[in-house]
Design a protein around this motif. Structure first.
Motif, PDB file in Angstrom:
ATOM      1  N   GLY A  88     -14.009  -1.467  -7.151  1.00  0.00           N
ATOM      2  CA  GLY A  88     -13.474  -0.301  -7.094  1.00  0.00           C
ATOM      3  C   GLY A  88     -12.172  -0.095  -7.693  1.00  0.00           C
ATOM      4  N   LEU A  89     -11.825   1.093  -7.835  1.00  0.00           N
ATOM      5  CA  LEU A  89     -10.360   1.730  -8.632  1.00  0.00           C
ATOM      6  C   LEU A  89      -9.223   0.934  -7.719  1.00  0.00           C
ATOM      7  CD1 LEU A  89     -11.186   5.494  -9.448  1.00  0.00           C
ATOM      8  CD2 LEU A  89     -11.702   3.507 -10.891  1.00  0.00           C
ATOM      9  N   ALA A  90      -8.170   1.203  -8.196  1.00  0.00           N
ATOM     10  CA  ALA A  90      -6.776   0.555  -7.843  1.00  0.00           C
ATOM     11  C   ALA A  90      -6.473   1.560  -6.754  1.00  0.00           C
ATOM     12  CB  ALA A  90      -5.551   0.437  -8.807  1.00  0.00           C
ATOM     13  N   PHE A  91      -5.758   0.923  -5.599  1.00  0.00           N
ATOM     14  CA  PHE A  91      -5.217   1.829  -4.414  1.00  0.00           C
ATOM     15  C   PHE A  91      -3.710   2.051  -5.006  1.00  0.00           C
ATOM     16  CE2 PHE A  91      -8.666  -0.524  -2.694  1.00  0.00           C
ATOM     17  CZ  PHE A  91      -9.190   0.326  -2.030  1.00  0.00           C
ATOM     18  N   LYS A  92      -3.105   3.281  -4.592  1.00  0.00           N
ATOM     19  CA  LYS A  92      -1.804   3.607  -5.026  1.00  0.00           C
ATOM     20  C   LYS A  92      -1.262   3.869  -3.784  1.00  0.00           C
ATOM     21  CE  LYS A  92      -1.228   6.471  -8.253  1.00  0.00           C
ATOM     22  NZ  LYS A  92      -1.198   7.987  -8.928  1.00  0.00           N
ATOM     23  N   HIS A  93      -0.071   2.900  -3.370  1.00  0.00           N
ATOM     24  CA  HIS A  93       0.748   3.032  -2.148  1.00  0.00           C
ATOM     25  C   HIS A  93       2.285   3.481  -2.685  1.00  0.00           C
ATOM     26  CE1 HIS A  93      -2.280   0.825   0.492  1.00  0.00           C
ATOM     27  NE2 HIS A  93      -2.880   0.262  -0.609  1.00  0.00           N
ATOM     28  N   ASP A  94       2.845   4.350  -1.644  1.00  0.00           N
ATOM     29  CA  ASP A  94       4.066   4.420  -1.406  1.00  0.00           C
ATOM     30  C   ASP A  94       4.860   3.691  -0.597  1.00  0.00           C
ATOM     31  OD1 ASP A  94       3.502   6.620  -3.357  1.00  0.00           O
ATOM     32  OD2 ASP A  94       3.238   8.052  -1.666  1.00  0.00           O
ATOM     33  N   PHE A  95       6.124   3.349  -1.215  1.00  0.00           N
ATOM     34  CA  PHE A  95       7.005   2.606  -0.141  1.00  0.00           C
ATOM     35  C   PHE A  95       8.169   3.584   0.141  1.00  0.00           C
ATOM     36  CE2 PHE A  95       4.760  -0.738  -2.435  1.00  0.00           C
ATOM     37  CZ  PHE A  95       4.968  -1.909  -1.587  1.00  0.00           C
ATOM     38  N   TYR A  96       8.490   3.467   1.543  1.00  0.00           N
ATOM     39  CA  TYR A  96       9.628   4.615   2.123  1.00  0.00           C
ATOM     40  C   TYR A  96      10.614   3.785   2.946  1.00  0.00           C
ATOM     41  CZ  TYR A  96       6.399   4.558   5.987  1.00  0.00           C
ATOM     42  OH  TYR A  96       5.050   4.245   6.799  1.00  0.00           O
ATOM     43  N   GLY A  97      11.595   4.290   3.080  1.00  0.00           N
ATOM     44  CA  GLY A  97      12.764   3.630   4.191  1.00  0.00           C
ATOM     45  C   GLY A  97      12.597   3.574   5.317  1.00  0.00           C
ATOM     46  N   THR A  98      12.790   2.310   6.300  1.00  0.00           N
ATOM     47  CA  THR A  98      12.686   2.565   7.474  1.00  0.00           C
ATOM     48  C   THR A  98      13.835   1.844   8.143  1.00  0.00           C
ATOM     49  OG1 THR A  98      11.270   0.522   7.757  1.00  0.00           O
ATOM     50  CG2 THR A  98      10.127   2.722   7.918  1.00  0.00           C
ATOM     51  N   GLY A  99      14.003   1.748   9.533  1.00  0.00           N
ATOM     52  CA  GLY A  99      15.285   0.952  10.062  1.00  0.00           C
ATOM     53  C   GLY A  99      16.323   1.865   9.689  1.00  0.00           C
ATOM     54  N   ALA A 100      17.340   1.136   9.074  1.00  0.00           N
ATOM     55  CA  ALA A 100      18.767   1.655   8.872  1.00  0.00           C
ATOM     56  C   ALA A 100      18.695   2.494   7.966  1.00  0.00           C
ATOM     57  CB  ALA A 100      19.472   0.564   8.199  1.00  0.00           C
ATOM     58  N   ILE A 101      17.638   2.840   7.108  1.00  0.00           N
ATOM     59  CA  ILE A 101      17.591   3.789   5.905  1.00  0.00           C
ATOM     60  C   ILE A 101      16.400   4.684   6.436  1.00  0.00           C
ATOM     61  CG2 ILE A 101      18.684   2.478   4.241  1.00  0.00           C
ATOM     62  CD1 ILE A 101      15.957   1.739   2.885  1.00  0.00           C
ATOM     63  N   ASP A 102      16.047   4.857   7.661  1.00  0.00           N
ATOM     64  CA  ASP A 102      14.823   5.758   7.858  1.00  0.00           C
ATOM     65  C   ASP A 102      15.217   7.144   7.417  1.00  0.00           C
ATOM     66  OD1 ASP A 102      12.473   6.496   9.057  1.00  0.00           O
ATOM     67  OD2 ASP A 102      13.371   6.782  10.962  1.00  0.00           O
ATOM     68  N   GLY A 103      14.464   7.837   6.717  1.00  0.00           N
ATOM     69  CA  GLY A 103      14.493   9.370   6.587  1.00  0.00           C
ATOM     70  C   GLY A 103      15.224   9.418   4.973  1.00  0.00           C
ATOM     71  N   ILE A 104      15.249   8.315   4.351  1.00  0.00           N
ATOM     72  CA  ILE A 104      15.989   8.366   2.954  1.00  0.00           C
ATOM     73  C   ILE A 104      14.840   8.744   2.054  1.00  0.00           C
ATOM     74  CG2 ILE A 104      15.413   5.905   2.191  1.00  0.00           C
ATOM     75  CD1 ILE A 104      18.137   5.879   1.012  1.00  0.00           C
TER      76      ILE A 104
END
Length: 228
Positions: A88-104
């Motif tokens: 298949g084609l490549a999967f594209k994943h986003d990284f986001y802040g959690t814990g102390a930087i949740d909501g950033i």
């Protein structure tokens, strides 16, 4: 009259034999090769470690889900055992802040190609319309085209002139699988599966910081296939 009955009987036998041969050729018997095309959804079940110092205490990371166009090849080694190679084609994943930087917000993005080879065991007879299966695979996950955002630069002490970049270690993992094949007719079929990949990796930042993550994604696939 006897001659006509003989020819009628012979023709019937030949037709029946041809039908049996055709059915055998299109069933999931040893030597059968099939291809499929569909889609796969990956939903990481992330257990994040803490970003190494210097960082805000309790800084962790989450990973978003991704879907893409996929397919695969399947070869029946015996009437019940098969080797399966998803493609298949490549999967594209986003990284986001959690814990102390949740909501950033979004910290970065990566593409991954999880290359897996499965050994599968199919239940029921080769001519059965419905054949559930179980499988166990070995997966090599290759991460590439890693991108970072200004948010990552900000929380890691970088500057616009010297932004923080990241790279992710490529890793091996085990992937158990359950699924089924449902035959539409002698050649066409539906293949659906769920599998769980056990994957642990480490992200390295240009700032010198690292963060360990267990990704352990749930994976769902659905495809339409054709037997040769």
């Amino acid at each position: 009259e006897n001659t006509m009955q003989y020819f009628s009987f012979s023709s019937g036998c030949l037709a029946a034999a041809a039908l049996v041969l055709c059915s055998s050729a299109s069933a999931q018997v040893a030597g059968t090769l099939s291809v499929r095309l569909g889609a796969t959804h990956i939903s990481p079940q992330v257990s994040s470690g803490y970003l190494s110092t210097p960082s805000f205490p309790g800084t962790t990371v989450g990973v978003g889900s991704a879907s893409t166009l996929t397919g695969g090849l399947n070869y029946m080694v015996t009437d019940h055992w098969a080797l399966d190679l998803p493609l298949g084609l490549a999967f594209k994943h986003d990284f986001y802040g959690t814990g102390a930087i949740d909501g950033i917000g979004q910290l970065g993005q990566t593409k991954v190609v999880p290359a897996t080879l499965f050994a599968q065991y199919l239940f029921n007879e080769p001519t059965a319309k419905f054949r559930p299966y179980i499988g166990l695979g070995v997966t090599y996950s290759r991460f590439f085209k890693n991108r970072s955002t200004a948010a990552l630069t900000g929380v890691t002490g970088g500057t616009p002139a010297n932004p923080t970049t990241a790279w992710i270690e490529n890793k091996w993992g085990l992937t158990p699988q359950i699924g089924f094949v449902w035959s539409i007719n002698e050649r066409w079929f539906v293949d659906a599966a769920y599998y769980k990949s056990f994957l642990k990796t480490t992200t390295h930042l240009s700032s010198g910081q690292t963060i360990d993550m267990k990704l352990n994604p749930n994976i769902f696939s659905f495809a339409i296939g054709y037997r040769f």
